[in-house]
Design a protein around this motif. Structure first.
Motif: not given
Ligand code: KG4
Ligand code: ZN
Length: 338
Positions: A60-78
């Motif tokens: 959440r913190d990173l998302s706010q700092a970068c101005g990136v919403g989860l809906s902007d994502l194209d994929g997730i890596a773990y």
């Protein structure tokens, strides 16, 4: 392609946004060293519980700092492995859950592949092929990296990892856990030549390492010496490790003919090791790449990067996985990757 990377294999919770076009947008690491310090090592259950507490707030913190919403994502890596099973499961469950909710692909990444590819986060980035020295708390390996997924093991430690030797020696010197960086700081005021320590396997005709004997030699030395000798002992230990690592790296360049060399993993942050490696590389016309220190230790950026490279490749091959069931791989030989 914009990817969220999640790292939770051990005692650092790392998250990052990496975009294939724009590069790294931002990252966050929460380290648990304080939680484990009293125990002299990582306590797996405490690690898992802290990942549960930290992971979503970090995203959440990173998302706010970068101005990136989860809906902007194209994929997730773990990080799918290797590492502590419980700690890995926290990252895996979060990643797969998000993938399902957002209906975007999810990719399990090998932690060491993340370390191996982390130099690609620097500018200039090395081209393939290169030789990589992976020196972390759990691994000491020389690898040939011909491309993404093309890794050949050239040599590795037969006992302790270099970081483990740093941590155990630091503990003998009363420096707490993990003590690699503290030992390096203590060594700054020391004379590395006052106490001659062994150089294990320096002249062996292979690319393997051994560090457990060195730790035993330090233990004896500490018993014989006093408080005032600690900086010299730390410097002697650091010098022995740096010399052996640099000598084996040189041997790897000579044997393979590769002229690009990458240092990855937490011990790669060590200044004396960097000095010795750079010195040897200059002599032999080899170019050395060091990831910035914050990407030497565990982080989400390297996982996001490796995930982006793999997801791009997979997109070309077949439909990528969305949600679904998942497993983690606490033990996972790097050479199984393709
Ligand atoms: O790659 P990493 O963050 O974690 C894994 O083991 O995967 O590496 C951590 C290791 C620890 O053993 C730590 O003591 C060591 O890297 N380390 C250092 C330095 N900074 C971290 N060792 C020597 N000198 C340093 N400056
Ligand atoms: Zn690591």
């Amino acid at each position: 392609m914009l990817i969220l990377g999640i790292e939770s294999s051990c005692d650092d919770t790392g998250v990052a946004f990496y975009d294939s076009g724009r590069g790294l947008l931002g990252h966050r690491v929460h380290t648990q060293s304080d939680i484990h310090a009293d125990y002299g090592g990582v306590v797996p259950e405490l690690a898992s519980r802290d990942h549960v507490r930290r992971l979503l707030p970090l995203i959440r913190d990173l998302s706010q700092a970068c101005g990136v919403g989860l809906s902007d994502l194209d994929g997730i890596a773990y990080t799918q492995g290797p590492g502590l099973a419980g700690a890995l499961l926290v990252g895996a469950a979060t990643a797969v859950g998000l993938s399902r909710a957002l209906e975007i692909p999810v990719m399990g990444v090998h932690h060491l592949e993340g370390h191996l590819l982390s130099p690609l986060l620097s500018d200039p980035a090395p081209g393939f092929p290169f030789i990589a020295l992976l020196v972390s708390g759990g691994h000491t390996q020389l690898m040939e990296v011909a491309g993404v997924g093309c890794y050949t093991l050239l040599g590795e430690t037969v006992d302790d990892a270099a970081g483990e030797a740093f941590d155990k020696t630091a503990q003998l010197l009363g420096l707490g856990y993990p003590g690699g960086a503290a030992l390096a700081a203590l060594a700054q005021d020391g004379d590395p030549e006052r106490f001659p320590l062994p150089r294990p396997m320096l002249d062996s005709p292979d690319l393997n390492f051994s560090f457990s004997g060195l730790k035993t030699a330090v233990r004896l030395l500490i018993r014989q010496r006093g408080e005032a000798d600690r900086p010299d002992i730390a410097a002697a230990f650091q010098e022995a490790v740096a010399e052996v690592l640099a000598a084996k790296a040189s041997r790897a360049w000579r044997e393979t003919g590769h002229r690009r060399f990458v240092v990855a993993g937490g011990v790669g942050a060590n200044h004396r090791l960097r000095e010795r490696l750079s010195h040897a590389a200059d002599r032999e016309g080899v170019q050395v790449y060091y990831p910035p220190p914050q990407f030497c230790t565990d982080n989400g950026a390297m996982i996001a990067l490796a995930g982006a490279l793999r997801l791009e490749r997979q997109k070309a091959d077949a439909a990528a996985t969305i949600g679904g069931s998942f497993t983690v791989r606490p033990r996972w030989p790097l050479e199984e990757l393709r």
